[in-house]
Design an enzyme around this catalytic site. Structure first.
Site, PDB file in Angstrom:
ATOM      1  CG  ASN A 189      -1.985  -1.125   1.072  1.00 11.37           C
ATOM      2  OD1 ASN A 189      -2.612  -1.299   0.026  1.00 11.37           O
ATOM      3  ND2 ASN A 189      -2.100  -1.933   2.101  1.00 11.37           N
ATOM      4  CG  HIS A 221       1.932  -3.737  12.306  1.00 12.44           C
ATOM      5  ND1 HIS A 221       2.817  -3.010  13.073  1.00 12.44           N
ATOM      6  CD2 HIS A 221       1.449  -2.868  11.383  1.00 12.44           C
ATOM      7  CE1 HIS A 221       2.844  -1.756  12.647  1.00 12.44           C
ATOM      8  NE2 HIS A 221       2.024  -1.644  11.615  1.00 12.44           N
ATOM      9  CG  ASP A 235      12.379 -16.106  10.331  1.00 14.98           C
ATOM     10  OD1 ASP A 235      12.651 -15.670  11.469  1.00 14.98           O
ATOM     11  OD2 ASP A 235      11.613 -17.069  10.139  1.00 14.98           O
ATOM     12  NE  ARG A 257      -1.647   5.104  12.501  1.00 14.87           N
ATOM     13  CZ  ARG A 257      -1.628   4.625  11.255  1.00 14.87           C
ATOM     14  NH1 ARG A 257      -0.472   4.414  10.651  1.00 14.87           N
ATOM     15  NH2 ARG A 257      -2.752   4.375  10.620  1.00 14.87           N
ATOM     16  NE  ARG A 305      -2.550   1.301  11.897  1.00 18.68           N
ATOM     17  CZ  ARG A 305      -2.804   0.816  10.691  1.00 18.68           C
ATOM     18  NH1 ARG A 305      -1.830   0.313   9.962  1.00 18.68           N
ATOM     19  NH2 ARG A 305      -4.019   0.857  10.173  1.00 18.68           N
TER      20      ARG A 305
HETATM   21  C1  DQA Z   1       3.283   2.451   8.066  1.00 20.87           C
HETATM   22  C2  DQA Z   1       2.512   2.111   9.343  1.00 20.87           C
HETATM   23  C3  DQA Z   1       1.804   0.781   9.199  1.00 20.87           C
HETATM   24  O1  DQA Z   1       1.057   0.500  10.375  1.00 20.87           O
HETATM   25  C4  DQA Z   1       0.842   0.812   8.030  1.00 20.87           C
HETATM   26  O2  DQA Z   1       0.224  -0.438   7.861  1.00 20.87           O
HETATM   27  C5  DQA Z   1       1.476   1.284   6.777  1.00 20.87           C
HETATM   28  C6  DQA Z   1       2.398   2.411   6.846  1.00 20.87           C
HETATM   29  C7  DQA Z   1       3.913   3.857   8.140  1.00 20.87           C
HETATM   30  O3  DQA Z   1       4.779   4.150   7.318  1.00 20.87           O
HETATM   31  O4  DQA Z   1       3.512   4.682   8.977  1.00 20.87           O
HETATM   32  O5  DQA Z   1       1.196   0.783   5.695  1.00 20.87           O
HETATM   33  O6  DQA Z   1       4.354   1.522   7.917  1.00 20.87           O
END
Ligand code: DQA
Length: 146
Positions: free
Chosen positions: A12, A83, A90, A110, A114
């Site tokens: 993402n 997470h 590993d 958060r 997380r």
């Molecule tokens: C993230 C924090 C994560 O919890 C989240 O799922 C992300 C972005 C961050 O850069 O703050 O995709 O890694």
């Protein structure tokens, strides 16, 4: 000779800029990569920076495995896989180069799920909560560690 640094972004993060901008900011991943490249060159850090983004855990594991033979250091934002992924932990533990985990957001402020990262145990240090500047701070950090 230039040091090669691998920057890895997980699921993402290709949506940065459009995705929850109130949390992750308005810069796209490409904007962040360009900012890193100009930071490296204007500060004469003598680094070659390589970028890899994937939404797939296995591809990230393979990328981590490949860094040991070609790279001096690694910066990783594994996104939500931080997470959940023992496989990424590993892989990190198996690679003996300096590694920094980054997050744009302050994960400790958060949701509870997380606030724990499996992968932190496999890196030298963690930088979070500075938005796009988390990556710049990580570049500085990796430069000190190499
Ligand atoms: C993230 C924090 C994560 O919890 C989240 O799922 C992300 C972005 C961050 O850069 O703050 O995709 O890694």
């Amino acid at each position: 000779m230039n040091k090669i640094i691998q920057i890895i972004d997980g699921p993402n993060l290709n949506l940065l800029g459009k995705r929850e901008p109130e949390i992750y900011g308005s810069m796209s991943l490409k904007d962040i990569h360009n900012e890193i490249l100009s930071y490296v060159s204007s500060n004469n850090l003598n680094m070659e920076v390589q970028f890899f983004q994937s939404n797939t855990e296995g591809e990230i594991v393979s990328c981590i495995q490949q860094t040991e033979k070609k790279c001096s250091g690694m910066i990783i934002n594994a996104g939500a896989l931080s997470h959940t992924s023992v496989a990424i932990l590993d892989a990190l533990m198996a690679v003996n180069i300096p590694k920094i985990e980054v997050h744009l957001s302050n994960i400790f402020k958060r949701e509870e799920f997380r606030q724990h990262s499996f992968i932190s145990k496999g890196v030298n240090g963690v930088i979070c909560g500075f938005g796009h500047n988390s990556y710049i701070l990580a570049v500085e950090g990796i430069n000190k560690l190499i």
